[in-house]
Motif scaffolding. Structure first.
Motif, short mmCIF file in Angstrom:
data_model
loop_
_atom_site.label_atom_id
_atom_site.label_comp_id
_atom_site.label_asym_id
_atom_site.label_seq_id
_atom_site.Cartn_x
_atom_site.Cartn_y
_atom_site.Cartn_z
N ILE A 59 3.51 3.29 -3.67
CA ILE A 59 2.72 4.39 -3.08
C ILE A 59 1.80 4.99 -4.13
O ILE A 59 0.62 5.26 -3.88
CB ILE A 59 3.66 5.46 -2.47
CG1 ILE A 59 4.37 4.88 -1.25
CG2 ILE A 59 2.87 6.71 -2.11
CD1 ILE A 59 5.44 5.79 -0.68
N SER A 60 2.31 5.19 -5.35
CA SER A 60 1.51 5.75 -6.43
C SER A 60 0.33 4.84 -6.76
O SER A 60 -0.80 5.31 -6.94
CB SER A 60 2.40 5.94 -7.66
OG SER A 60 1.63 6.33 -8.76
N ASN A 61 0.58 3.55 -6.85
CA ASN A 61 -0.50 2.61 -7.14
C ASN A 61 -1.53 2.57 -6.02
O ASN A 61 -2.75 2.48 -6.27
CB ASN A 61 0.06 1.20 -7.38
CG ASN A 61 0.76 1.08 -8.72
OD1 ASN A 61 0.53 1.89 -9.61
ND2 ASN A 61 1.62 0.09 -8.85
N ALA A 62 -1.07 2.63 -4.79
CA ALA A 62 -1.97 2.63 -3.64
C ALA A 62 -2.85 3.87 -3.65
O ALA A 62 -4.07 3.80 -3.43
CB ALA A 62 -1.19 2.53 -2.34
N LEU A 63 -2.27 5.04 -3.91
CA LEU A 63 -3.05 6.28 -3.96
C LEU A 63 -4.04 6.26 -5.12
O LEU A 63 -5.18 6.70 -4.97
CB LEU A 63 -2.11 7.48 -4.07
CG LEU A 63 -1.31 7.82 -2.82
CD1 LEU A 63 -0.33 8.96 -3.09
CD2 LEU A 63 -2.23 8.17 -1.67
N THR A 64 -3.62 5.74 -6.27
CA THR A 64 -4.50 5.66 -7.42
C THR A 64 -5.67 4.71 -7.12
O THR A 64 -6.82 5.01 -7.44
CB THR A 64 -3.73 5.17 -8.66
OG1 THR A 64 -2.65 6.07 -8.92
CG2 THR A 64 -4.64 5.11 -9.88
N GLY A 65 -5.36 3.59 -6.50
CA GLY A 65 -6.41 2.64 -6.14
C GLY A 65 -7.40 3.23 -5.15
O GLY A 65 -8.62 3.07 -5.29
N PHE A 66 -6.87 3.93 -4.15
CA PHE A 66 -7.75 4.56 -3.15
C PHE A 66 -8.62 5.63 -3.80
O PHE A 66 -9.83 5.70 -3.52
CB PHE A 66 -6.91 5.16 -2.02
CG PHE A 66 -7.75 5.88 -1.01
CD1 PHE A 66 -8.51 5.18 -0.09
CD2 PHE A 66 -7.80 7.28 -0.99
CE1 PHE A 66 -9.31 5.85 0.83
CE2 PHE A 66 -8.59 7.94 -0.07
CZ PHE A 66 -9.34 7.23 0.85
N ALA A 67 -8.04 6.45 -4.65
CA ALA A 67 -8.81 7.50 -5.33
C ALA A 67 -9.90 6.89 -6.20
O ALA A 67 -11.03 7.37 -6.24
CB ALA A 67 -7.88 8.39 -6.15
N GLY A 68 -9.55 5.82 -6.93
CA GLY A 68 -10.54 5.14 -7.77
C GLY A 68 -11.67 4.56 -6.94
O GLY A 68 -12.84 4.66 -7.31
N TRP A 69 -11.34 3.94 -5.83
CA TRP A 69 -12.36 3.37 -4.94
C TRP A 69 -13.27 4.47 -4.40
O TRP A 69 -14.49 4.32 -4.37
CB TRP A 69 -11.68 2.63 -3.78
CG TRP A 69 -12.65 2.21 -2.72
CD1 TRP A 69 -13.49 1.15 -2.73
CD2 TRP A 69 -12.90 2.90 -1.49
NE1 TRP A 69 -14.23 1.11 -1.57
CE2 TRP A 69 -13.89 2.18 -0.80
CE3 TRP A 69 -12.37 4.04 -0.90
CZ2 TRP A 69 -14.36 2.57 0.45
CZ3 TRP A 69 -12.84 4.43 0.34
CH2 TRP A 69 -13.84 3.70 1.00
N PHE A 70 -12.65 5.58 -3.97
CA PHE A 70 -13.41 6.68 -3.37
C PHE A 70 -14.38 7.28 -4.39
O PHE A 70 -15.57 7.48 -4.10
CB PHE A 70 -12.46 7.75 -2.83
CG PHE A 70 -13.15 8.85 -2.10
CD1 PHE A 70 -13.65 8.63 -0.83
CD2 PHE A 70 -13.31 10.10 -2.68
CE1 PHE A 70 -14.29 9.64 -0.13
CE2 PHE A 70 -13.96 11.11 -1.99
CZ PHE A 70 -14.45 10.89 -0.72
N VAL A 71 -13.91 7.56 -5.60
CA VAL A 71 -14.76 8.14 -6.64
C VAL A 71 -15.84 7.14 -7.05
O VAL A 71 -17.00 7.50 -7.24
CB VAL A 71 -13.91 8.59 -7.85
CG1 VAL A 71 -14.79 8.97 -9.03
CG2 VAL A 71 -13.01 9.76 -7.47
N GLY A 72 -15.47 5.87 -7.19
CA GLY A 72 -16.43 4.84 -7.55
C GLY A 72 -17.52 4.68 -6.52
O GLY A 72 -18.68 4.47 -6.84
#
Length: 86
Positions: free
Chosen positions: A9-22
Motif C-alpha cells: 500500500i505504501s509503495n502504491a501510494l508513493t508511486g501514485f503521488a510521484g506520478w501525480f506530481v510528475g
C-alpha cells in the motif's frame, strides 16, 4: 503478512503521488515551452512587420518623387507646346 500489505500500500501510494506530481510538472513544462514558442513567433512577426513598414515608407517616398517628376515633365511639356504654338 500485514507488514507486506502495508509495504504494498505504501509503495502504491508513493508511486501514485510521484506520478501525480510528475504529471503536473510535465504539464507546466509543456505550457512554458508553448509560451516560449509563442513569444519567438511574435518576435518574428514583429520584425517582419517593421521591415514591411520601412519598405512601405521607402516606396511612398519613391512614389512622391515620381509624382513630382511627372508634374515637372508635364509643366515642361506644356511650355514646349506653348512655345511651338500647339
Amino acid at each position: 503478512m500485514s507488514t507486506e500489505i502495508l509495504l504494498i500500500i505504501s509503495n502504491a501510494l508513493t508511486g501514485f503521488a510521484g506520478w501525480f506530481v510528475g504529471r503536473k510538472r510535465q504539464q507546466a513544462d509543456t505550457d512554458n515551452q508553448v509560451l516560449r514558442n509563442l513569444e519567438l513567433s511574435i518576435n518574428i512577426y514583429v520584425k517582419i512587420i517593421e521591415d514591411l513598414k520601412r519598405e512601405i515608407h521607402e516606396l511612398n517616398n519613391k512614389v512622391q518623387d515620381l509624382e513630382k517628376r511627372v508634374e515637372e515633365l508635364m509643366a515642361e511639356n506644356r511650355k514646349l507646346k506653348k512655345h511651338k504654338g500647339l
